[in-house]
Design a protein around this motif. Sequence first.
Motif, PDB file in Angstrom:
ATOM      1  N   PRO A 117       0.816  -1.302  -0.042  1.00  0.00           N
ATOM      2  CA  PRO A 117      -0.094  -0.047  -0.002  1.00  0.00           C
ATOM      3  C   PRO A 117       0.883   1.207   0.018  1.00  0.00           C
ATOM      4  O   PRO A 117       2.300   1.332   0.363  1.00  0.00           O
ATOM      5  CB  PRO A 117      -0.707  -0.035   1.335  1.00  0.00           C
ATOM      6  N   THR A 119       0.844   5.922  -0.328  1.00  0.00           N
ATOM      7  CA  THR A 119       0.000   7.175  -0.566  1.00  0.00           C
ATOM      8  C   THR A 119       0.583   7.980  -1.261  1.00  0.00           C
ATOM      9  O   THR A 119       1.986   7.998  -1.715  1.00  0.00           O
ATOM     10  CB  THR A 119       0.403   7.825   0.869  1.00  0.00           C
ATOM     11  N   ARG A 134      -6.176  12.136 -10.730  1.00  0.00           N
ATOM     12  CA  ARG A 134      -6.591  11.050  -9.892  1.00  0.00           C
ATOM     13  C   ARG A 134      -6.787   9.863 -11.033  1.00  0.00           C
ATOM     14  O   ARG A 134      -6.782   8.884 -10.954  1.00  0.00           O
ATOM     15  CB  ARG A 134      -7.968  11.288  -9.313  1.00  0.00           C
ATOM     16  N   LEU A 143      -2.424   1.840  -4.305  1.00  0.00           N
ATOM     17  CA  LEU A 143      -2.710   3.286  -4.300  1.00  0.00           C
ATOM     18  C   LEU A 143      -3.927   3.236  -3.144  1.00  0.00           C
ATOM     19  O   LEU A 143      -5.062   3.198  -3.824  1.00  0.00           O
ATOM     20  CB  LEU A 143      -3.019   4.156  -5.256  1.00  0.00           C
ATOM     21  N   ASP A 144      -3.771   3.789  -2.117  1.00  0.00           N
ATOM     22  CA  ASP A 144      -5.074   3.699  -1.157  1.00  0.00           C
ATOM     23  C   ASP A 144      -5.286   4.949  -0.475  1.00  0.00           C
ATOM     24  O   ASP A 144      -6.294   4.871   0.374  1.00  0.00           O
ATOM     25  CB  ASP A 144      -5.150   2.416  -0.054  1.00  0.00           C
ATOM     26  N   THR A 145      -4.256   6.038  -0.515  1.00  0.00           N
ATOM     27  CA  THR A 145      -4.472   7.034   0.035  1.00  0.00           C
ATOM     28  C   THR A 145      -4.013   8.337  -0.761  1.00  0.00           C
ATOM     29  O   THR A 145      -2.897   8.212  -1.292  1.00  0.00           O
ATOM     30  CB  THR A 145      -3.622   6.982   1.308  1.00  0.00           C
ATOM     31  N   TYR A 146      -4.691   9.406  -0.713  1.00  0.00           N
ATOM     32  CA  TYR A 146      -4.222  10.790  -1.189  1.00  0.00           C
ATOM     33  C   TYR A 146      -4.149  11.649   0.064  1.00  0.00           C
ATOM     34  O   TYR A 146      -4.905  11.881   0.745  1.00  0.00           O
ATOM     35  CB  TYR A 146      -5.299  11.429  -2.144  1.00  0.00           C
ATOM     36  N   GLU A 175     -11.704   6.441  -5.301  1.00  0.00           N
ATOM     37  CA  GLU A 175     -11.801   5.570  -4.251  1.00  0.00           C
ATOM     38  C   GLU A 175     -11.052   5.280  -3.192  1.00  0.00           C
ATOM     39  O   GLU A 175     -11.027   5.336  -1.981  1.00  0.00           O
ATOM     40  CB  GLU A 175     -11.883   4.141  -4.872  1.00  0.00           C
ATOM     41  N   PRO A 176      -9.432   6.001  -3.515  1.00  0.00           N
ATOM     42  CA  PRO A 176      -8.285   5.936  -2.510  1.00  0.00           C
ATOM     43  C   PRO A 176      -9.028   7.010  -1.253  1.00  0.00           C
ATOM     44  O   PRO A 176      -9.691   7.974  -1.420  1.00  0.00           O
ATOM     45  CB  PRO A 176      -7.255   6.549  -2.919  1.00  0.00           C
ATOM     46  N   ARG A 177      -8.504   6.710  -0.157  1.00  0.00           N
ATOM     47  CA  ARG A 177      -8.866   7.229   0.963  1.00  0.00           C
ATOM     48  C   ARG A 177      -8.276   8.662   0.883  1.00  0.00           C
ATOM     49  O   ARG A 177      -7.213   8.946   0.694  1.00  0.00           O
ATOM     50  CB  ARG A 177      -8.567   6.418   2.355  1.00  0.00           C
TER      51      ARG A 177
END
Length: 229
Positions: A117, A119, A134, A143-146, A175-177
């Motif tokens: 994972p 950011t 994005r 990719l799970d976070t911005y 979708e990423p947090r």
Amino acid sequence: MSNRAVLEVIALDAEDAVAAQAGGADRLELVTDMAADGLTPPLAVFEEIRDAVDIPLRVMIRVADGFAAGDVDVLVEKVRTLRAAGAGEFVLGFLDEGGHADLVAVERLVAEFEGCPWTFHRAIDRASDRDVLRKHLADLPGLDTYLTAGSPDGVDAGLETLIAEASRSDQPGYEPRIMVGGGLRLEHLPRLLAAGVDAFHIGGAARPGGWSGPVDAAAVREWREALDA
């Protein structure tokens, strides 16, 4: 506790890491050289922090101030060294000269992450088009976070953008947090939480003595309690 908001704290060394965990941090962002806005920490520092705490660590991949990737071979070597030492989460963000995501650099590094994972950090706040960025990154594995303030000028200027983006979490590329950081203050939390934002990033706010002083567990705890309230 799965619905609890995530609190990420910047740690420069093991002392910071221990204090942040004691104060209730869920995750640490590991960097060195905040004068350059945060670069990849030395391997020895990563190893000391890894051994000192048991919360997730996201390691910055960046070797120079600014948002250009620079020598990607150097970055790749840093990722390989960190992966070999047990690093399993990362932070990066590179833009090309046009202000778009530097896909050549990002894709090479993501390949080295091997599914870990990661950011995409505040480079998004400097992008020529946040929505396009994005969408360009949407299919990259891991990719799970911005990490974003919504504006290069910080959360005060970016609050409306953050709230608007939080409402699009079911749309492609969104979708990423969203993890809010960059001039974040406690008084911002109610509006952000009400908008569905559930991740927050603090650096200076965890250090009452400024960047020359360590993370203060009590300062972190104040944020933890505000989020949990």
